[in-house]
Design an enzyme around this catalytic site. Structure first.
Site, PDB file in Angstrom:
ATOM      1  N   GLU B 137       0.818  -1.231   0.068  1.00  0.00           N
ATOM      2  CA  GLU B 137      -0.040   0.018  -0.078  1.00  0.00           C
ATOM      3  C   GLU B 137       1.023   1.239  -0.007  1.00  0.00           C
ATOM      4  O   GLU B 137       0.172   2.196  -0.489  1.00  0.00           O
ATOM      5  CB  GLU B 137      -0.906  -0.088   1.135  1.00  0.00           C
ATOM      6  CG  GLU B 137      -2.117   0.579   0.675  1.00  0.00           C
ATOM      7  CD  GLU B 137      -2.879   1.182   2.254  1.00  0.00           C
ATOM      8  OE1 GLU B 137      -2.525   0.680   3.294  1.00  0.00           O
ATOM      9  OE2 GLU B 137      -3.607   2.284   2.068  1.00  0.00           O
ATOM     10  N   THR B 190      -4.550  11.238  -1.734  1.00  0.00           N
ATOM     11  CA  THR B 190      -4.188  11.131  -0.480  1.00  0.00           C
ATOM     12  C   THR B 190      -3.025  11.814  -0.123  1.00  0.00           C
ATOM     13  O   THR B 190      -2.680  12.593   0.943  1.00  0.00           O
ATOM     14  CB  THR B 190      -4.073   9.698  -0.263  1.00  0.00           C
ATOM     15  OG1 THR B 190      -5.213   8.794  -0.463  1.00  0.00           O
ATOM     16  CG2 THR B 190      -3.470   9.300   1.135  1.00  0.00           C
TER      17      THR B 190
END
Lengths: 321, 321
Positions: B137, B190
């Site tokens: 991730e 993000t």
């Protein structure tokens, strides 16, 4: 007119407490056994709150009720009841050191409010008593802090969500947890110890800190001693305050090498606390930490205690004479 | 030589997740039902990890395994096993929106690692899988964060003490807790959402934040819904990030007026989550929040879900053909 059925004198005890508990600056606390303050509250005919005697304070604490944490908490309590015309005499017996970081002012404040509440046949529940003790304790620290007072009142581990009005959550106490206290005989003023803290903290460190607070709370519920140890880290307050405590780093290392789960400053110091699984490890930690102070030629007192889950309590009740 | 007894293909599901949970920036998360990603891992004769197909991403995600979170987590897993000569084909079916603040990259990363681990007959335990998914991730966020991945893998509420190597604590899920998700159809990166955060925070606000993290953890153990609500406050991250979300303040207020326990940003947004006691209140919150977006002429999707306590799971296992 006095009712001969009602108690005319109540003696209460409130324990010493460890605030902050490593990661939980200003929000976590727990209570100890053995150390604490006794307050005897007695009805008197003259209106007002009088502190007739304080023992064990070396003459350091004011007898003026308006300037004394115990007196102030009682005045706040009576004021809330609209009973300012009542007369109450307080005798305070301090059985713990002042300025030690063990919640000395909270112990007096809580014992006094608890005794008077019993004397008046409990107009307030235990949680309702807390605000008076916090306001009383403000006299000592300048800002309202419920962490020591809540731990002294309720016992066990507590988490303070807000200080005034207090929103306090009781946390469970793992049964095999023991605390070592080392009190080096030096004095730190709470006010000074607060002034040296920085106003801002790095977000990254704050995140670690709230992770540790969360995991310590979880560890208490899960009775996970290893996780308690992994959570007892404070990268924000301890590095700043520990420089005021001679031998701090060595004592902390000695406690951990002796098998303690973790070690940090109790409240604003100078006392240190260590938490251990089992009494024997707590004893070893005390010995290891103490020997570091001995090397520096410093005097100290130590204490081994399980967590006091009882909190404030009545010691004896005399019938009216 | 293939063993005909071993599975040649495994399909796994990993759920969407809510990270931060109001007060717990970077440390708290929980899993949802219905939304998530499917990954089918199939043995192939050519060595290497190949992503042969991705559906539901609108062509946004890279097929290059070295640049894809799912591919990366599998590469890390195989590397740890020293099985770099094995051949694995991955098919990724995204059943949740990208860039929504619902842990899209974590869902792919976790589903892929989970499927491959099953395919290889579980060389790793569930906790041992987590580091691969976190490393996978990292490709999406640039920094290692285990909050979404741990919630997607284990299910329920999790607290991340450290991200890499991950130290994750599972927290209990009160049975009557329901989540409302509102996903406004706008996109926030993000990386950008992290860049706008301040590097330092006021100590006073940090203390409130760790009090709230501690009390939210306690509330989950105590099944104290009211305390969950009192703990869902974030004075540090939400005020900065919420300005990127049109109508945020109105939606939050609408959720609370509809009876939700609390409401904040899911992950880095733009989705909002609200927690409620009971499904009916969660529905009312969805309706009230949605109508605020309608007033602004913005499109959105909503979801009502209990907390998914299962986490990653196998969907079907095909025998070798």
């Amino acid at each position: 007119m006095r009712d001969p059925e009602k108690p005319q004198s109540v003696k209460a005890f409130a324990p010493a407490t460890v605030a902050n508990v490593g990661c939980g600056f200003d929000v976590l606390g727990f209570a100890l056994h053995k150390l604490g303050d006794f307050v005897t509250a007695t009805m008197m005919d003259t209106p007002g709150v009088r502190i007739s005697r304080i023992t064990g304070d070396g003459g350091m604490l004011p007898l003026d009720a308006e300037k004394n944490t115990a007196g102030l908490s009682v005045l706040k309590l009576l004021n809330e009841l609209g009973m300012n015309d009542i007369g109450i005499d307080l005798v305070i017996e301090k059985k713990m050191p002042l300025g030690s970081g063990l919640g000395s002012s909270a112990a007096s404040s809580v014992a006094a409010a608890y005794a008077v509440n019993k004397l008046l046949e409990e107009p307030f529940s235990l949680p309702e008593l807390l605000p008076f003790t916090v306001e009383g304790e403000m006299a000592a620290s300048g800002t309202p802090h419920a962490d020591n007072a809540a731990a002294a009142l309720f016992g066990g581990f507590i988490l303070v969500k807000t200080h005034l009005p207090p929103d306090v959550i009781s946390l469970p106490t793992p049964p095999d947890l023991f605390c070592t206290i080392i009190h080096p005989k030096i004095e730190i003023q709470t006010r000074h110890s607060r002034q040296i803290l920085k106003k801002d903290v790095a977000l990254e460190k704050a995140v670690s800190q709230w992770a540790n607070v969360g995991s310590l709370v979880a560890a208490l519920f899960k009775e996970d001693y290893d996780l308690i140890g992994r959570s007892l880290h404070d990268e924000i307050i301890e590095p700043v305050r520990s420089v005021l405590i001679p031998g701090f780093d060595r004592m902390k290392l000695a406690a951990e090498e002796a098998g303690a789960l973790g070690c940090s400053i109790s409240g604003s110091g100078p006392s240190l606390f260590a938490l251990s699984r089992g009494k024997e490890t707590a004893r070893k930690a005390a010995s290891a930490m103490g020997s570091e102070l001995q090397k520096l030629g410093l005097e100290y007192n130590d204490l081994i205690s399980s967590v006091n889950t009882q909190g404030a309590t009545t010691v004896e009740e005399k019938a009216s004479s």
